[in-house]
Scaffold this active site. Structure first.
Site, PDB file in Angstrom:
ATOM      1  N   CYS A 159     -10.254  -7.351  15.907  1.00 41.34           N
ATOM      2  CA  CYS A 159     -11.388  -7.317  14.986  1.00 41.34           C
ATOM      3  C   CYS A 159     -12.619  -6.780  15.713  1.00 41.34           C
ATOM      4  O   CYS A 159     -12.592  -6.515  16.921  1.00 41.34           O
ATOM      5  CB  CYS A 159     -11.674  -8.710  14.415  1.00 41.34           C
ATOM      6  SG  CYS A 159     -12.225  -9.894  15.646  1.00 41.34           S
ATOM      7  N   ASP A 165      -6.258   9.045  -6.972  1.00 42.32           N
ATOM      8  CA  ASP A 165      -5.194  10.035  -6.885  1.00 42.32           C
ATOM      9  C   ASP A 165      -4.653  10.280  -8.300  1.00 42.32           C
ATOM     10  O   ASP A 165      -4.853   9.465  -9.202  1.00 42.32           O
ATOM     11  CB  ASP A 165      -4.092   9.508  -5.965  1.00 42.32           C
ATOM     12  CG  ASP A 165      -2.924  10.468  -5.878  1.00 42.32           C
ATOM     13  OD1 ASP A 165      -3.165  11.669  -5.700  1.00 42.32           O
ATOM     14  OD2 ASP A 165      -1.775  10.017  -5.997  1.00 42.32           O
TER      15      ASP A 165
END
Length: 715
Positions: free
Chosen positions: A20, A411
């Site tokens: 992280c 898309d």
């Protein structure tokens, strides 16, 4: 560990435990003083990779490894391999899951024993032992970071949580301490899982590249070699059904290629001599000779893999408000308690014992248990509610982002559309009936796995027409097929094949151009003397698409863009039917990334919705990646932050509303927790708060924020 000073311009390291932004920040603090400039450090959070640019004044390897160790991490020289996970020791791969699970189990066992220990002390002592084990497991990875935060004089969330747990232990609230440790460990596990999924996406992408290439030697015999060993300009042999190993140009042969791994489009593309082919695409039924134009590490597929890693690392997890608040809150509370303890006796002659008690009350009420529990409880409840509604959200940081979205990129194929071609119309010529024409086409396509062939066979079945098989069937790679039915020769194929058979007429060409301009694929059927008719196919729009686009606009999205690798004519037809605001067609994966980057620059918070491998880099570069779950490729699903598990577009407007509701609950909890703290701090200063009242208020606030967060589970 290397100890010698090596004369190299760059060093690539695999960093174990870099999961992280917190680890990245720790590494920067240790390494920047050594290398002199942050720009010399490049972090690939997805693959756990660190690249360090070194010059003549570079530090030694020993100094670099020692700095990484001071950051609480370990490193080794980077080695290129297909899957690092398979070689990672079991404990290193799953230690977070085991520690979090043990912490939760011991917390439940401790609570059960505590509730049963009202008449004796033995069970209570055993319960405390279980709580201690729960705290140790939950904070096994946190305590070292908190200790380094103290040494560096940089209070962070780890230090804040450690103080919270120690404060709860000090006042005897063992269950509260164990609960905080378990919940915080679980939140860190969620963040680690999101990075792990992205790493598996890289592995899934790499599987599209075949491990061997058939290199044509000077003798003419093919030799199997690794794609890494193939030079630019070499000639490769690609057999039917095989994956193309490297980008190149066809120098001999013709075939249809499935380019969905790269472009995401459902219909295979016909290729012939002079056409470009991409690594990772799948050859159809023709034998191809290709001349390579790019090295293995520079192919379109390799760039997709690289872009996923780079885009993911650019978009580091956003800092939580509580974490930023902790940097001020923790030292401020400690200083305030010290001031309460010292100043009144020293300046006003107060009783030391009295002001020590008030300082202790202040520390107890300032213990941020309710504050730090409020966010993870709300997030976990929000995640569970979303999963129950068919929306998989991969971590708490992503549940808040939909509430902030201003734009959406979508898309086309498999997202706005169904993703597979379907027969729209059968147009007979020369006196043929539509059913007869479709039956002829079905006979020629009965044994083919081509998507267009499957669409024709499916149409036959829907019309309840018989499926027969042509005799003496032969395929013409990249063009079509011909065979005999009832003793008569028929052919089927593209307009190019029709022209080769010298059956082209001005009327047929006009009809073909009109249909192609509408975004449709036209398949012609004929006999030896004439064209008998044609079948029009297209990828159809999802039934709910228009209503979803309208609902998204009503929910506050300002701009919706359709991104596709398909032709502009096809894209325009779908966009007009769906009602999107803008279309961008003929895009390669890197073009989609650039389009998303432009949207992010204009609207800041932008989501990318897709389903294919080619969508993965754009998803990773967006503020929020959303995948169509069931139909999506593994890479797209793993790279995305949110997956619509049932491929139901109508979940998008629901997701926006759910995110806003979750964000409201989180803000309510934080405001309530801080309000209770502020009230009791004031009561403490004027002498109206007792230690027991502080304990009750803290526990009550914790329970209230938990119950408020759990409201998100209601339907």
């Amino acid at each position: 560990m290397p100890a010698n000073h090596r004369s190299i311009d760059a060093m690539e390291l695999r960093i174990h435990g870099m999961d992280c932004a917190e680890e990245v920040a720790a590494l920067k603090r240790e390494l920047i003083p050594l290398v002199g400039d942050e720009q010399r450090l490049r972090f690939d959070l997805v693959r756990g990779k660190l690249s360090i640019e070194l010059d003549d004044s570079r530090p030694s390897d020993t100094e670099l490894f020692a700095a990484i160790k001071r950051a609480g991490l370990s490193a080794e020289l980077w080695q290129t391999q297909r899957s690092n996970d398979r070689q990672t020791p079991f404990w290193r791969r799953y230690h977070r899951e085991w520690l979090t699970g043990l912490s939760g189990l011991m917390t439940v066992v401790g609570l059960s024993l505590q509730l049963a220990s009202s008449t004796g002390t033995t069970l209570r002592l055993v319960a405390i032992g279980c709580y201690l084990l729960a705290i140790a497991a939950g904070f096994y990875l946190v305590i070292p970071k908190a200790f380094r935060a103290v040494l560096a004089l940089r209070p962070d969330m780890n230090l804040l949580m450690s103080i919270a747990v120690l404060g709860a232990i000090f006042i005897g609230e063992w269950f509260e301490a164990a609960t905080v440790a378990c919940l915080f460990s679980f939140s860190l596990l969620l963040e680690s899982w999101s990075i792990g999924r992205a790493r598996r996406a890289i592995a899934a992408l790499m599987e599209w590249s075949p491990p061997m290439a058939h290199l044509q030697t000077e003798s003419g015999a093919p030799q199997d070699v690794s794609p890494q060993d193939v030079t630019i300009g070499a000639t490769l042999l690609v057999r039917p059904g095989e994956k193309v190993p490297l980008d190149g140009t066809i120098v001999q042969g013709a075939s249809s290629l499935d380019e969905s791994p790269i472009t995401g489009e459902s219909v295979p593309v016909e290729k012939e001599v002079g056409d470009e082919v991409f690594a990772g695409t799948i050859n159809g039924d023709g034998l191809l000779h290709i001349q390579t134009t790019k090295a293995a590490d520079d192919t379109t597929l390799a760039r997709i893999i690289k872009m996923v890693g780079e885009a993911q690392s650019k978009r580091a997890p956003s800092e939580r408000w509580v974490e930023r608040f902790a940097a001020v809150y923790t030292p401020a509370v400690m200083i305030a308690a010290l001031v309460v303890f010292l100043l009144p006796p020293l300046l006003l002659g107060g009783q030391w014992i009295e002001w020590l008690y008030r300082a202790l009350v202040l520390l107890v009420i300032a213990c941020p248990c309710a504050l730090v529990i409020s966010t993870p409880v709300s997030v976990v409840a929000g995640l569970a509610a979303a999963a129950r509604n068919g929306v998989l959200i991969k971590g708490g940081v992503f549940i808040e982002l939909p509430a902030r979205l201003r734009a959406l990129a979508m898309d086309k194929t498999g997202t706005l559309t169904v993703g597979t071609p379907a027969v729209l119309e059968v147009v007979p010529l020369a006196g043929y009936h539509p059913d007869e024409l479709l039956t002829i086409a079905g006979a020629l396509e009965a044994n083919s796995n081509h998507p267009i062939a499957r669409a024709i066979v499916d149409e036959l079945q829907q019309r309840d027409l018989p499926l027969t098989h042509a005799e003496a069937l032969e395929n013409v790679p990249g063009k079509g097929a011909f065979g005999k039915r009832n003793g008569r020769l028929y052919w089927l194929g593209s307009y190019r094949y029709l022209a080769e058979r010298q059956l082209e007429t001005p009327d047929i060409r006009e009809q073909w151009e009109a249909k192609r301009g509408a975004g449709q694929t036209v398949v012609f059927i004929g006999d030896a003397e004439r064209v008998c008719g044609f079948v029009m196919l297209a990828d159809t729009i999802r039934a709910e698409a228009r209503d979803v686009i309208r609902a998204l606009h009503q929910a506050g999205l300002e701009h919706i863009v359709m991104l596709t690798g398909d032709h502009a004519e096809t894209a325009a037809a779908i966009a007009a039917e769906a009602g999107v605001d803008e279309i961008k067609a003929d895009l390669l994966p890197e073009d989609k990334v650039q389009a998303v980057e432009a949207l992010v620059a204009a609207y800041e918070y932008v989501a990318m919705l897709g389903d294919g491998v080619n969508d993965a880099p754009a998803m990773a570069r967006s503020s929020l990646g959303i995948a169509m779950g069931a139909a999506g490729s593994d890479a797209a699903i793993e790279t995305a932050d949110i997956a619509l598990m049932a491929d139901d577009l109508s979940k998008l407007p629901w997701l926006l509303q759910h995110s806003r509701r979750t964000l409201r609950v989180i803000r309510q909890n934080i405001a309530f927790a801080l309000g209770v703290k502020t009230l009791f701090v004031l009561l403490t200063l004027v002498g109206y708060a007792s230690l027991w009242a502080a304990i009750a208020a803290d526990m009550g606030a914790s329970l209230l924020v938990i119950f408020n967060g759990l409201r998100l589970l209601r339907r």
